[in-house]
Scaffold this motif. Structure first.
Motif, PDB file in Angstrom:
ATOM      1  N   PHE A  20       0.707  -1.337  -0.166  1.00  0.00           N
ATOM      2  CA  PHE A  20      -0.040  -0.015  -0.120  1.00  0.00           C
ATOM      3  C   PHE A  20       0.747   1.222  -0.124  1.00  0.00           C
ATOM      4  N   ALA A  28       0.351  11.085   0.057  1.00  0.00           N
ATOM      5  CA  ALA A  28       0.735  10.184   1.033  1.00  0.00           C
ATOM      6  C   ALA A  28       2.156   9.956   0.957  1.00  0.00           C
ATOM      7  N   PHE A  46       0.084   3.350   3.127  1.00  0.00           N
ATOM      8  CA  PHE A  46      -1.251   3.785   2.406  1.00  0.00           C
ATOM      9  C   PHE A  46      -0.538   4.989   1.321  1.00  0.00           C
ATOM     10  N   ASP A  47      -1.718   4.749   0.326  1.00  0.00           N
ATOM     11  CA  ASP A  47      -1.703   5.936  -0.808  1.00  0.00           C
ATOM     12  C   ASP A  47      -2.565   6.990  -0.569  1.00  0.00           C
ATOM     13  N   VAL A  51      -5.368   1.941   2.424  1.00  0.00           N
ATOM     14  CA  VAL A  51      -4.661   1.877   3.707  1.00  0.00           C
ATOM     15  C   VAL A  51      -4.308   0.281   3.898  1.00  0.00           C
ATOM     16  N   ARG A  53      -2.677  -2.666   6.790  1.00  0.00           N
ATOM     17  CA  ARG A  53      -1.729  -2.457   8.269  1.00  0.00           C
ATOM     18  C   ARG A  53      -2.016  -4.003   8.625  1.00  0.00           C
ATOM     19  N   TRP A 117      -0.718  10.312   9.873  1.00  0.00           N
ATOM     20  CA  TRP A 117      -1.148   8.965  10.244  1.00  0.00           C
ATOM     21  C   TRP A 117      -2.113   9.180  11.786  1.00  0.00           C
ATOM     22  N   VAL A 120      -5.029   8.589   9.251  1.00  0.00           N
ATOM     23  CA  VAL A 120      -5.225   7.494   8.515  1.00  0.00           C
ATOM     24  C   VAL A 120      -5.488   6.440   9.344  1.00  0.00           C
ATOM     25  N   ARG A 143      -6.135  -0.982  -7.242  1.00  0.00           N
ATOM     26  CA  ARG A 143      -6.227  -0.759  -5.699  1.00  0.00           C
ATOM     27  C   ARG A 143      -6.728  -1.983  -4.961  1.00  0.00           C
ATOM     28  N   GLY A 182      -7.494  -3.275   6.443  1.00  0.00           N
ATOM     29  CA  GLY A 182      -7.247  -2.180   5.453  1.00  0.00           C
ATOM     30  C   GLY A 182      -8.614  -1.216   5.190  1.00  0.00           C
TER      31      GLY A 182
END
Length: 206
Positions: A20, A28, A46-47, A51, A53, A117, A120, A143, A182
């Motif tokens: 991502f 980002a 992330f972009d 996102v 994680r 962040w 995000v 994406r 995500g």
């Protein structure tokens, strides 16, 4: 502060976060966010639209927050992958994130986490009530496809929950297995048509 896990676990989590990160993103940062405690570690990327994680263990309520460059994260991932199922340690050593595999150390500069962040990461938390869904929701295919490349529990389904979004297009919260979370923003067709071409603004169900 040091956290111990297997090399394959660390490599998987970094790899999932790096899916991502997009160096061509307009807003980002080209970095991997890290949350580190003695009981867990999480990596996120992330972009402008998505996102991702992944967490190992449980970082708890008060982890250390910082970020590393995508290049630095790649070096840590590569060293961790070489250890496979052997135990490795991750530690924040003053200004560096250090991965120790046996007697070998791989380190990369730890940078102060950007303010982005704070906006995000809360996007990954669901609201109390699911959104009322429109009949159709548009997503950019490239994406959306990244969620299918997330590594984790074999054959784990991709669970999607839709959330309201002030932009007018629903947001999709995504879970893959027990550790990966995500978020993907849906496309507003008028904006998509303006930036991606006229066909992006069409709904082919209508």
């Amino acid at each position: 502060m040091t956290f111990v896990a297997t090399g394959s676990e660390i490599a998987r989590a970094i790899s999932n976060a790096r899916l991502f990160v997009d160096s061509k993103a307009e807003y980002a940062p080209d970095v991997v966010h890290v949350e580190l405690s003695e009981t867990g570690v999480a990596f996120a990327g992330f972009d402008d639209y998505a996102v991702g994680r992944d967490e190992i263990g449980n970082v708890g309520d008060f982890p250390l927050y910082f970020e590393v460059t995508d290049e630095g994260a790649e070096a840590i991932e590569k060293a961790a992958r070489s250890a496979r199922n052997a135990s490795v340690s991750l530690a924040l050593d003053e200004i560096s994130l250090v991965l120790t595999v046996g007697e070998e150390e791989t380190e990369t500069r730890a940078l102060e986490a950007s303010e982005a962040w704070r906006v995000v990461l809360p996007l990954l938390e669901p609201s109390c009530e699911p959104a009322e869904l429109p009949r159709t929701v548009a997503f950019q295919g490239a994406r959306l496809a990244r969620f299918g490349r997330v590594k984790g529990v074999k054959d784990a389904p991709i669970d999607i929950r839709f959330e309201p979004n002030e932009s007018g297009a629903p947001t999709a919260l995504v879970r893959v297995g027990p550790t990966f979370r995500g978020e993907l923003q849906g496309l507003r067709r008028d904006v998509a048509a303006e930036h991606l071409g006229a066909s992006a603004g069409l709904c082919f169900w209508e």
